[in-house]
Design a protein around this motif. Structure first.
Motif, PDB file in Angstrom:
ATOM      1  N   SER A   1       0.811  -1.225   0.000  1.00  0.00           N
ATOM      2  CA  SER A   1       0.000   0.000   0.000  1.00  0.00           C
ATOM      3  C   SER A   1       0.848   1.280   0.000  1.00  0.00           C
ATOM      4  O   SER A   1       0.541   2.222  -0.732  1.00  0.00           O
ATOM      5  CB  SER A   1      -0.956  -0.002   1.189  1.00  0.00           C
ATOM      6  OG  SER A   1      -0.239  -0.012   2.410  1.00  0.00           O
TER       7      SER A   1
ATOM      8  N   LYS B   1       3.904   1.734  -1.128  1.00  0.00           N
ATOM      9  CA  LYS B   1       4.524   1.903  -2.451  1.00  0.00           C
ATOM     10  C   LYS B   1       3.490   2.376  -3.470  1.00  0.00           C
ATOM     11  O   LYS B   1       3.783   3.209  -4.336  1.00  0.00           O
ATOM     12  CB  LYS B   1       5.152   0.588  -2.907  1.00  0.00           C
ATOM     13  CG  LYS B   1       6.361   0.172  -2.090  1.00  0.00           C
ATOM     14  CD  LYS B   1       6.915  -1.161  -2.569  1.00  0.00           C
ATOM     15  CE  LYS B   1       8.114  -1.577  -1.728  1.00  0.00           C
ATOM     16  NZ  LYS B   1       8.639  -2.917  -2.131  1.00  0.00           N
ATOM     17  N   ALA B   2       2.272   1.830  -3.354  1.00  0.00           N
ATOM     18  CA  ALA B   2       1.199   2.227  -4.281  1.00  0.00           C
ATOM     19  C   ALA B   2       0.843   3.695  -4.089  1.00  0.00           C
ATOM     20  O   ALA B   2       0.645   4.430  -5.066  1.00  0.00           O
ATOM     21  CB  ALA B   2      -0.032   1.351  -4.066  1.00  0.00           C
TER      22      ALA B   2
ATOM     23  N   SER C   1       1.222   6.582  -6.915  1.00  0.00           N
ATOM     24  CA  SER C   1       0.082   7.406  -7.329  1.00  0.00           C
ATOM     25  C   SER C   1       0.379   8.895  -7.155  1.00  0.00           C
ATOM     26  O   SER C   1       0.039   9.709  -8.015  1.00  0.00           O
ATOM     27  CB  SER C   1      -1.165   7.034  -6.519  1.00  0.00           C
ATOM     28  OG  SER C   1      -1.653   5.777  -6.914  1.00  0.00           O
TER      29      SER C   1
ATOM     30  N   TYR D   1      -6.907  -0.337 -10.904  1.00  0.00           N
ATOM     31  CA  TYR D   1      -5.768  -0.175  -9.982  1.00  0.00           C
ATOM     32  C   TYR D   1      -6.193   0.599  -8.734  1.00  0.00           C
ATOM     33  O   TYR D   1      -5.898   0.179  -7.611  1.00  0.00           O
ATOM     34  CB  TYR D   1      -4.631   0.544 -10.730  1.00  0.00           C
ATOM     35  CG  TYR D   1      -3.630   1.221  -9.837  1.00  0.00           C
ATOM     36  CD1 TYR D   1      -2.686   0.490  -9.131  1.00  0.00           C
ATOM     37  CD2 TYR D   1      -3.623   2.601  -9.698  1.00  0.00           C
ATOM     38  CE1 TYR D   1      -1.760   1.113  -8.303  1.00  0.00           C
ATOM     39  CE2 TYR D   1      -2.703   3.242  -8.891  1.00  0.00           C
ATOM     40  CZ  TYR D   1      -1.779   2.498  -8.188  1.00  0.00           C
ATOM     41  OH  TYR D   1      -0.878   3.131  -7.374  1.00  0.00           O
ATOM     42  N   SER D   2      -6.915   1.726  -8.942  1.00  0.00           N
ATOM     43  CA  SER D   2      -7.276   2.572  -7.792  1.00  0.00           C
ATOM     44  C   SER D   2      -8.298   1.868  -6.884  1.00  0.00           C
ATOM     45  O   SER D   2      -8.280   2.065  -5.673  1.00  0.00           O
ATOM     46  CB  SER D   2      -7.809   3.929  -8.265  1.00  0.00           C
ATOM     47  OG  SER D   2      -9.020   3.783  -8.957  1.00  0.00           O
TER      48      SER D   2
END
Length: 265
Positions: free
Chosen positions: A6, A8-9, A13, A262-263
């Motif tokens: 999370s 890294k995501a 973003s 993805y989101s």
């Protein structure tokens, strides 16, 4: 283990959003006639005329900024021309006389004031869609869910606009319709995940929150990916066989489906 990824995501973003926010003012959006105003002509031909030949005919008469795309069939063209000194009659007469078998099916003029009003209305439509979505999620789940849903929803259109700006793809009412469609598509995916997260929390009050959320995301993962891939295949068919007119629409949908999936996860 999605929760392990999370942070890294989030960083990924934020980096993408920062790039898009930098690109948009630098390159700007290539707004279509729907927003800027100008002339739009639908021309039918009987010969083997190409879009490039029509552009050259217009350019020889001093009309440089024209967009010519096929419209429905290879012998029907939609011609968009920005504000020019040439009148609508001059342009239609030129096309009929110089294009083999040329026949005007429709000719429209959009004034700059109308275009500006359309842009304002479009921004209001996106804002209203986001607001109503937030209210719905807050009532259906709770405030924290609503905030995270809106963050992920705002993330999607900004990335779409950034890609449109970077590639200088025309942004018109059709592309806007695709963006609004993506907002609905993305929140639908998000709510499916939210439902499973809520069920996991209600049925298990002992396990750590991260474990429960991982469990919920993994349970809905196959449904999310299969639905997205199926929709994407239809959109790619639109892009390949729908003609130039649907290019912006299908590109906007394709980007949105990938980013929205993805989101949501």
């Amino acid at each position: 283990n999605f929760m392990k990824l999370s942070q890294k995501a989030f960083k990924f973003s934020i980096m993408l959003l920062a790039l898009c926010v930098m690109i948009l003012p630098m390159k700007g959006l290539q707004l279509g006639l729907d927003f800027t105003g100008g002339q739009q002509i639908t021309l039918e031909t009987t010969g083997q005329t190409s879009s490039e030949e029509i552009r050259e005919i217009l350019a020889r008469d001093g009309i440089e900024q024209s967009q010519v795309t096929t419209y429905g069939s290879s012998q029907t063209f939609q011609i968009k021309i920005g504000h020019t000194e040439h009148s609508a009659n001059d342009i239609t007469n030129l096309l009929v006389s110089k294009v083999e078998g040329g026949k005007i099916l429709q000719a429209e003029y959009i004034g700059p004031q109308v275009g500006s009003n359309m842009l304002t209305s479009s921004l209001m439509a996106v804002g209203c869609a986001l607001l109503m979505t937030m209210i719905y999620v807050a009532l259906r789940f709770e405030y924290r869910f609503a905030v995270s849903a809106i963050v992920s929803l705002i993330h999607d259109p900004i990335l779409i606009l950034g890609i449109f700006s970077l590639c200088q793809i025309e942004f018109n009412l059709v592309a806007l319709a695709a963006m609004l469609t993506i907002l609905g598509y993305s929140i639908n995916d998000t709510i499916v995940v939210y439902d499973r997260v809520r069920e996991c929390f209600q049925s298990d009050s002992i396990s750590p929150p991260e474990e429960l959320m991982n469990h919920a995301i993994n349970q809905t993962l196959s449904r999310t990916i299969l639905t997205s891939c199926l929709t994407l295949s239809v959109v790619m068919a639109l892009y390949c066989f729908g003609g130039d007119y649907l290019t912006g629409f299908s590109i906007s949908l394709a980007i949105g489906i990938i980013i929205g999936t993805y989101s949501s996860i």
